[in-house]
Design a protein around this motif. Structure first.
Motif, PDB file in Angstrom:
ATOM      1  N   PRO A 122      -9.453 -28.084  35.269  1.00 41.69           N
ATOM      2  CA  PRO A 122      -9.800 -26.660  35.597  1.00 41.69           C
ATOM      3  C   PRO A 122      -8.914 -26.161  36.838  1.00 41.69           C
ATOM      4  O   PRO A 122      -8.682 -25.038  37.200  1.00 41.69           O
ATOM      5  N   ILE A 153     -11.807 -35.395  30.506  1.00 42.71           N
ATOM      6  CA  ILE A 153     -12.688 -34.538  31.103  1.00 42.71           C
ATOM      7  C   ILE A 153     -13.168 -35.232  32.616  1.00 42.71           C
ATOM      8  O   ILE A 153     -12.943 -34.294  33.638  1.00 42.71           O
ATOM      9  N   HIS A 160     -11.027 -21.520  30.874  1.00 44.14           N
ATOM     10  CA  HIS A 160     -11.397 -22.650  30.204  1.00 44.14           C
ATOM     11  C   HIS A 160      -9.938 -23.222  29.480  1.00 44.14           C
ATOM     12  O   HIS A 160      -8.968 -22.401  29.630  1.00 44.14           O
ATOM     13  N   SER A 161      -9.962 -24.255  28.995  1.00 43.18           N
ATOM     14  CA  SER A 161      -8.876 -24.897  28.629  1.00 43.18           C
ATOM     15  C   SER A 161      -8.549 -24.864  27.064  1.00 43.18           C
ATOM     16  O   SER A 161      -7.488 -25.116  26.458  1.00 43.18           O
ATOM     17  N   VAL A 171     -19.255 -29.526  30.311  1.00 43.66           N
ATOM     18  CA  VAL A 171     -18.455 -28.729  29.317  1.00 43.66           C
ATOM     19  C   VAL A 171     -19.309 -27.971  28.468  1.00 43.66           C
ATOM     20  O   VAL A 171     -20.402 -28.248  28.268  1.00 43.66           O
ATOM     21  N   ALA A 183      -7.498 -30.424  30.180  1.00 45.74           N
ATOM     22  CA  ALA A 183      -8.643 -30.270  30.803  1.00 45.74           C
ATOM     23  C   ALA A 183      -8.922 -30.506  32.211  1.00 45.74           C
ATOM     24  O   ALA A 183      -9.201 -31.524  32.779  1.00 45.74           O
ATOM     25  N   ILE A 192     -14.560 -32.677  35.996  1.00 48.08           N
ATOM     26  CA  ILE A 192     -15.425 -31.482  35.256  1.00 48.08           C
ATOM     27  C   ILE A 192     -16.724 -32.318  35.197  1.00 48.08           C
ATOM     28  O   ILE A 192     -17.066 -33.397  34.899  1.00 48.08           O
ATOM     29  N   ASN A 239      -8.148 -18.126  28.727  1.00 49.35           N
ATOM     30  CA  ASN A 239      -7.323 -19.234  28.776  1.00 49.35           C
ATOM     31  C   ASN A 239      -5.821 -18.850  29.665  1.00 49.35           C
ATOM     32  O   ASN A 239      -4.943 -18.402  28.783  1.00 49.35           O
ATOM     33  N   VAL A 286     -13.949 -21.091  37.859  1.00 49.11           N
ATOM     34  CA  VAL A 286     -14.413 -22.463  37.192  1.00 49.11           C
ATOM     35  C   VAL A 286     -15.409 -23.226  37.801  1.00 49.11           C
ATOM     36  O   VAL A 286     -15.721 -24.290  37.735  1.00 49.11           O
ATOM     37  N   GLU A 331     -15.981 -26.507  32.579  1.00 52.08           N
ATOM     38  CA  GLU A 331     -15.137 -26.198  31.583  1.00 52.08           C
ATOM     39  C   GLU A 331     -16.054 -25.634  30.504  1.00 52.08           C
ATOM     40  O   GLU A 331     -16.837 -26.020  29.497  1.00 52.08           O
TER      41      GLU A 331
END
Length: 619
Positions: free
Chosen positions: A528, A293, A518-519, A301, A526, A298, A478, A561, A137
């Motif tokens: 991906p 997360i 990305h978020s 980050v 969050a 993920i 995004n 990602v 992320e």
């Protein structure tokens, strides 16, 4: 013995050696032990178990290398499929790991030389699962988790959050009814009611008057979906001690509506901070963010504006919560140049300060001492981005967070110091100003592989995609804007043509521009895999495909990602694919994402993550 070996022994005056009965007996015993080993679970795993049994007992606890150092034992993860994201070896079924790094990728058969040479353990817990490189992320903000996740969510779309699910609310009456319900459920009359998720295109126009009708006794805070603006009722203004007369002419403040937006947020944040940054509340928000997360699979980050509120406060909290060795992901921290320059007096001083930040690094937290975050235009969700001609349907122009001249002046000392520069740029005019700054900097001092990065990239032109490629820049986009906003922006903001071309990923691909996804959590979940699915399918919340010519393949979306997200952070030598020498970071899935339709990516189950060889299961 071969003929060559026999001739060698005769030249040396030696007689060929033959195995003694004792040696034969010992080998037979070792083989018998290996075949009877309780580790053996299936015939296809016999090779590595024999290799383990044949190692001398001392070597099973660690084997000396040529320099006399103790070689670490191996853990070999076996999987149904390993999706490496490496084009030369795209698939595998086993990964050997030691000391947090990948030793070799392949199959148990191809790993045989390592298994013969090292003590090892065969880990079969994922043998019917799929391993993907640890998902990355590359743009979120821990303080957003800390500030927003303890709040009540009233959002246009459904949300799945740690410990709760939120149903989306549409329409002004439904929004105000939900707000009234929350007010009735709240505690003492002087207790604040904090909510996040309001958007006027889904919830109608509200402001101070509407909030006062909910309550004149309880302070109410309504944070916009963008996080770039908020609304307060009269009681909240009174509690914060804000002088209405003094604020009447302030830029980005509409005191009559209780609205504070973009740079006007700074007026109110200092009064809100003691409550929002209260230790127990802030830590709880970070803990909820950590769970979100991890649930997204993920393993890395990046905070793309660390210190935006206050660097030392943020660092203290983050170190105590996300810095723990039990945290299942690492954080890369990119400092916010604006706030540091304001505090230290100049961007030159900020650059020197940033260069020293890696001295604070911990096992889970690392500063990028050669990177900085700057800003161009306003927020995409707030319709405050600078779109350029033909503008918005209603004729408003959007806002600058840093004017083009301010952006260039701020970027110059970082560019000259060799920094990677990340710029928040949402609308086509903001993108243009960001590229103008890059072109000017390049003319002053050419640089190679600078990875000047445009973040968010909501609305742009095809010509700008080509210009990004020509200038050697990269993009962190995004794609959730397409899902959440394309339909409403077509009818209420930008018109159908430009709304169908939000987040132009295929245009970037055609121009040869590296890009990641990305978020900006909570601007998107969050998750991906969800973002990759949106990027590949471009299906909106209403079920419509928006701009099919800007769709990308699932494989390309997954790269965005994983490997390309690592490239965006200048960490592709460590992260982003499953290859020898890289960090042993994996995301464990129930199915191969390359074998499902784009719309199904978000339905894949994340079962566990592996960070530097350590397994972190999900509930």
């Amino acid at each position: 013995m071969s003929d060559d070996n026999a001739r060698h022994h005769r030249r040396c005056g030696q007689q060929p050696r033959r195995l003694s009965l004792r040696a034969l007996t010992l080998i037979t015993a070792l083989l018998t032990t290996a075949l009877a080993s309780p580790i053996a679970r299936a015939s296809d795993g016999a090779d590595e178990e024999v290799a383990q049994a044949l190692l001398p007992a001392a070597a099973r606890g660690g084997q000396k290398d040529a320099g006399g150092a103790l070689a670490p034992p191996l853990r070999v993860f076996v999987a149904r499929e390993v999706v490496t994201m490496e084009p030369t070896l795209p698939r595998a079924t086993a990964v050997a790991v030691a000391d947090g790094r990948i030793v070799e990728v392949g199959s148990l058969k191809s790993l045989r030389p390592w298994l013969d040479a090292r003590p090892h353990e065969i880990d079969r817990r994922f043998e019917d699962k799929v391993l993907l490189p640890g998902l990355i992320e590359p743009h979120l903000h821990p303080y957003l988790s800390a500030v927003l996740l303890p709040m009540a969510f009233i959002t246009p779309h459904d949300w799945a959050l740690p410990g709760r699910k939120v149903r989306g609310v549409r329409g002004q009456s439904a929004y105000l009814a939900r707000l009234a319900e929350l007010e009735a459920e709240a505690g003492a009359p002087d207790e604040w009611l904090d909510t996040w998720g309001y958007h006027p295109l889904f919830h109608g126009e509200i402001g101070r008057a509407e909030l006062d009708r909910i309550s004149t006794a309880r302070p109410i805070l309504v944070w916009h979906r963008s996080f770039h603006e908020l609304f307060l009722n009269t009681r909240a203004l009174e509690v914060l001690g804000l002088d209405e007369a003094a604020l009447a002419g302030h830029d980005n403040v509409d005191i009559a509506r209780g609205r504070f937006y973009e740079n006007g947020l700074g007026v109110v944040m200092s009064q809100l901070a003691p409550r929002l940054f209260e230790p127990a509340r802030y830590r709880r928000g970070l803990e909820l963010g950590s769970k979100a997360i991890h649930a997204g699979g993920i393993t890395t980050v990046a905070d793309m504006a660390f210190g935006l509120v206050d660097l030392e406060t943020e660092w203290s909290y983050l170190k105590s919560v996300w810095g723990d060795a039990r945290t299942p992901f690492r954080s890369v921290l990119v400092a916010d140049g604006r706030s540091l320059a304001a505090k230290l007096g100049s961007h030159e001083a900020a650059a020197r300060f940033i260069e020293a930040l890696p001295e604070r690094d911990t096992k889970r937290l690392r500063f990028d001492g050669r990177a900085v975050k700057l800003f161009s235009d306003g927020a995409f969700y707030s319709l405050l981005m600078r779109t350029g001609p033909p503008g918005y349907l209603d004729g408003h122009e959007g806002e600058w967070l840093m004017t083009p001249a301010e952006l260039l002046a701020a970027a110059r000392p970082y560019w000259r110091a060799g920094f990677q520069i990340h710029v928040h740029a949402n609308g086509a005019e903001g993108v243009g100003a960001t590229l103008d700054a890059l072109e000017a900097l390049h003319a002053e001092q050419p640089r190679f592989d600078h990875r000047y990065a445009l973040h968010h990239f909501g609305q742009s032109s095809s010509a700008q995609s080509r210009r990004i490629g020509a200038l050697g820049a990269i993009v962190s986009a995004n794609p959730f804007y397409v899902f959440a906003l394309a339909d409403r922006y077509a009818t209420h903001a930008l018109g159908a043509e430009r709304s169908a071309q939000l987040v132009r990923l295929a245009s970037l691909e055609r121009a040869g521009v590296p890009f990641s996804l990305h978020s900006d959590f909570t601007m998107a979940p969050a998750r991906p895999l969800l973002l990759a699915g949106v990027a590949a399918a471009r299906r909106t919340a209403e079920g419509r495909v928006s701009g099919p010519g800007e769709r990308i393949s699932v494989e390309r979306a997954l790269r965005a990602v994983t490997l390309d997200a690592a490239h965006a952070l200048r960490l592709e030598h460590e992260l982003g694919s499953i290859a020898a020498g890289k960090r042993a970071d994996f995301t464990v899935l129930d199915k191969n994402p390359l074998k499902v339709a784009p719309e199904k990516l978000q339905q894949l189950r994340v079962l566990a993550t592996v960070l530097e060889g350590e397994v972190f299961p999900l509930d």
